[in-house]
Write an enzyme that holds these catalytic residues in place. Structure first.
Site, PDB file in Angstrom:
ATOM      1  N   ASP A 122      -4.711  -8.412 -13.634  1.00 11.05           N
ATOM      2  CA  ASP A 122      -4.716  -9.667 -14.378  1.00 11.05           C
ATOM      3  C   ASP A 122      -3.773  -9.491 -15.575  1.00 11.05           C
ATOM      4  OD1 ASP A 122      -7.397 -12.021 -15.177  1.00 11.05           O
ATOM      5  OD2 ASP A 122      -5.221 -12.168 -15.370  1.00 11.05           O
TER       6      ASP A 122
HETATM    7  C1  GLC Z   1      -5.039 -15.312 -16.760  1.00  6.50           C
HETATM    8  C2  GLC Z   1      -6.277 -15.352 -15.895  1.00  6.50           C
HETATM    9  C3  GLC Z   1      -6.005 -15.258 -14.420  1.00  6.50           C
HETATM   10  C4  GLC Z   1      -4.651 -15.881 -14.110  1.00  6.50           C
HETATM   11  C5  GLC Z   1      -3.591 -15.022 -14.779  1.00  6.50           C
HETATM   12  C6  GLC Z   1      -2.182 -15.594 -14.581  1.00  6.50           C
HETATM   13  O1  GLC Z   1      -5.288 -14.598 -17.943  1.00  6.50           O
HETATM   14  O2  GLC Z   1      -7.317 -14.437 -16.191  1.00  6.50           O
HETATM   15  O3  GLC Z   1      -7.074 -15.929 -13.743  1.00  6.50           O
HETATM   16  O4  GLC Z   1      -4.445 -15.910 -12.707  1.00  6.50           O
HETATM   17  O5  GLC Z   1      -3.827 -14.846 -16.178  1.00  6.50           O
HETATM   18  O6  GLC Z   1      -2.087 -16.828 -15.234  1.00  6.50           O
END
Ligand code: GLC
Length: 702
Positions: free
Chosen positions: A287
């Site tokens: 993430d």
């Molecule tokens: C965010 C979220 C995740 C998302 C990623 C890209 O912080 O936790 O769900 O897919 O970053 O945007």
């Protein structure tokens, strides 16, 4: 650009059609051979960049600010593409394919959570539809729209089990039940990925956030989670296992520390369980900056150590913190990390790119937005999905549906609020595309008046779409006082009161419940919200939704969920001294304009050591309606203390007025009666099991 694009595509297709002397460019060669050939040609730097993801365009996720970036290297493995211009997406690809040594296309991904430009109900609402086919259709349309903008990957479905509505991300998942979330997860993966990842209009899915993120302590984001192995096994793991079995192409490791080890640094989770036990063969992306966050979580002294831990745990692609780019080369040169570990990660990433057909068809046809977005059939699907996702929580005296000449007042903060219909994580959805409640109601109701003259006051209350989503935790799920006052005062003024809830999480409604004649949970329904809500208010749609998440009586009851393990004193002890321990609305609650009567359950053995549970449901009203029958199993005596009941099957059917339909639950003891223990071993003991659905239950002796 269009003519040039067409010529370029034709040339590429010609190339793709013929076998190239260079194996990885030979579309007729097996993917495995193409991957190995390409890998063998790559420098270490090229490999490290393939294992890196950055962003392109203006990041609109307020929690992850990075300036509008365009200075990523052309050899980057993936970009989170915040644009929607297909021309610019082709420009990015052209730069990678033509201006780099090996011409490896970029994997463009984005958060397409419940629609891309046509916005569907938030997943928590879709979970209340009990219609996996509808979920699949919504994801399929989302994939088609996203693909048309050059995307080939979505960071969806989010399948975190959530039992704490203070947590803002409860809106992104399918509620509190592992089985229901598993079914919707499979439907979403099939919707996004279609029959083949190489097909036009399909995009790679991503199971997130692996794992246990929904158990965040006190409902706050980014905090540690503590989950027993037993609860991991029987509650939080099942949807991911289902998603892997459905062929999900990627998994995203989550932000949380799980039992002392950050998930993004856990080899047990990312390799031993995900790959060793479940056979996952796609790739894992961290993430946002989750690799760097290993430092904040206290398991890495610096960025180099964070990169080593994550790569060796099984994080194949590093999202936006440049840890892999800046550290892997020196880690490998110093023998702190083996190059073959990097090779394995890059192998997985390249495999997906080949499977997506990116090498043979990196460009996307450039069509006008009007031909790609919000097509009438997409809006129809969105309206139908919204109609099935609403839950009628209360309907005193059958006040709903209303006749269209009723004098109604439509009041409250969300009465005419298109900017709060889509919900959070709306990708490229626009408020201007969304139909507000008032706009919808105006199409059918001819007598919209001031409150004083109204027979019925429709109170549109709840939470704005920005109140749920990432980093949107609230200490309480109470409604604001002014909204409660609006409902109470309307009732005290002698009006009939219909409450429409616009929200992305369960709310505490016990103070307004006595003053509402009807309460309709409308969630954040997306582009067609107002039309779908009006359809229910006037009876064009007979509500059929049932809660996929418990509505607590008050915030003080949290966490509260139906599939709890039994307590040691389950008589009048273990209760609160000040309020009930029962929720206001339980999992599975939902009213209809029809009335459905359930026969007794019949149980019979069938061949193969299985059983059949049958129930006949009769619609003894004058209104056609759909009924979702939820089948639960209880195992009152087992060597592990199992939840008091567990959802094991569900089916939804339309039952015409005055008619009956039979619902059958085929019970395979090894699947439907068995539990699982903390080591992941199935547990199935002889004894009595309680099979229940609706108001009925029956004992199965096995
Ligand atoms: C965010 C979220 C995740 C998302 C990623 C890209 O912080 O936790 O769900 O897919 O970053 O945007």
């Amino acid at each position: 650009m269009k003519k040039e694009f067409l010529l370029l595509s034709a040339a590429l297709l010609l190339c793709a059609g013929c076998s190239s002397s260079i194996t990885y460019k030979d579309a007729s060669a097996p993917v495995e051979k193409r991957v190995e050939d390409l890998l063998s040609r790559m420098t270490r730097e090229e490999k490290i960049l393939q294992a890196s993801q950055y962003i392109c365009g203006e990041n609109d996720n307020v929690n992850n600010i990075i300036d509008n970036q365009t200075d990523y290297p052309a050899e980057i493995g993936s970009l989170i593409y915040f644009g929607q211009s297909v021309e610019y997406a082709n420009h990015i690809q052209k730069n990678a394919v033509e201006n780099t040594r090996l011409g490896i296309p970029v994997l463009l991904g984005f958060d397409v959570i419940h629609g891309y430009r046509t916005i569907f109900p938030i997943p928590l609402a879709q979970g209340c539809s009990w219609n996996p086919e509808m979920v699949r259709q919504c994801c399929s349309i989302a994939a088609t729209e996203a693909y048309s903008s050059g995307l080939r990957w979505t960071f969806s479905p989010m399948i975190d089990i959530a039992r704490d509505p203070r947590w803002g991300r409860v809106m992104e998942g399918y509620g509190e039940d592992p089985y229901a979330t598993s079914v919707f997860c499979r439907a979403a993966v099939e919707g996004y990925q279609g029959g083949s990842l190489a097909d036009e209009g399909t995009i790679a899915a991503c199971l997130k956030h692996y794992v246990g993120y929904g158990a965040s302590e006190a409902g706050r984001d980014y905090v540690p989670t503590d989950i027993s192995d037993q609860t991991l096994r029987d509650t939080y793991f099942p949807p991911y296992k289902a998603g892997v079995e459905a062929g999900a192409a990627t998994v995203m490791s989550s932000f949380n520390t799980l039992n002392g080890t950050p998930t993004s640094g856990s080899r047990w989770l990312l390799t031993d369980v995900l790959r060793g036990e479940w056979g996952f063969d796609g790739f894992v992306v961290s993430d946002w900056e989750a690799v760097m966050q290993l430092i904040y979580q206290g398991v890495a002294k610096d960025k180099a150590e964070a990169g080593k831990i994550a790569l060796e745990a099984g994080v194949d692609m590093d999202m936006v913190d440049w840890i892999y780019r800046d550290n892997l080369d020196s880690l490998i040169r110093s023998n702190a990390v083996k190059e073959k570990t990097l090779d394995e990660a890059v192998r997985r990433i390249l495999t997906l790119k080949f499977r997506l057909g990116l090498f043979d068809k990196p460009y996307t046809e450039e069509r006008p937005e009007a031909e790609r977005f919000l097509l009438p059939e997409y809006r129809e699907t969105a309206r139908a999905a919204a109609g099935e996702s609403m839950v009628l929580l209360k309907n005193e005296g059958g006040i709903l549906p209303l006749s269209c000449d009723t004098r109604v007042a439509v009041v409250g903060p969300f009465a005419d609020s298109p900017e709060n219909m889509n919900g959070n994580w709306t990708a490229k959805g626009r408020s201007s595309d969304a139909v507000s409640i008032l706009s919808g109601v105006r199409k059918e109701f001819s007598n919209i008046v001031k409150t004083r003259r109204a027979e019925v006051v429709i109170c549109c209350i709840g939470q704005p779409q920005g109140a749920t989503g990432e980093n949107c935790s609230y200490s309480t799920i109470d409604l604001p006082e002014d909204q409660e006052k609006l409902v109470i005062d309307s009732k005290k003024a002698g009006k009939k009161v219909v409450v429409l809830l616009t929200n992305g999480r369960p709310l505490a409604l016990s103070r307004i419940e006595p003053y509402a004649d009807a309460i309709l949970e409308t969630w954040h329904l997306g582009s067609e919200a107002g039309n779908a809500i009006c359809d229910v208010l006037c009876g064009k749609t007979n509500p059929s939704g049932k809660l996929c998440i418990t509505f607590p009586y008050t915030s003080g009851q949290i966490p509260i969920y139906y599939n709890r393990r039994p307590r040691s004193r389950n008589y009048d002890m273990g209760v609160y001294q000040d309020i009930t321990i029962d929720p206001l609305y339980e999992f599975g609650h939902g009213l209809s304009y029809s009335s459905f009567n359930y026969s007794e359950i019949s149980l019979a053995p069938v061949e193969g050591g299985k059983f059949e549970a049958k129930v006949t449901v009769t619609n003894d009203s004058k209104v056609d309606g759909s009924e979702a029958v939820l089948w639960f199993v209880s195992d009152p005596v087992c060597r592990i203390s199992r939840p008091v009941k567990e959802l094991k099957f569900f089916e939804k059917k339309m039952i015409p007025a005055g008619e009956s339909r039979e619902f059958v639950f085929e019970i395979d003891p090894s699947v439907d009666l068995a539990g699982i223990d903390a080591a992941g071993k199935p547990v199935l003991e002889k004894g009595d099991f309680i099979i229940s659905c609706g108001p009925r239950s029956a004992t199965l002796s096995y």
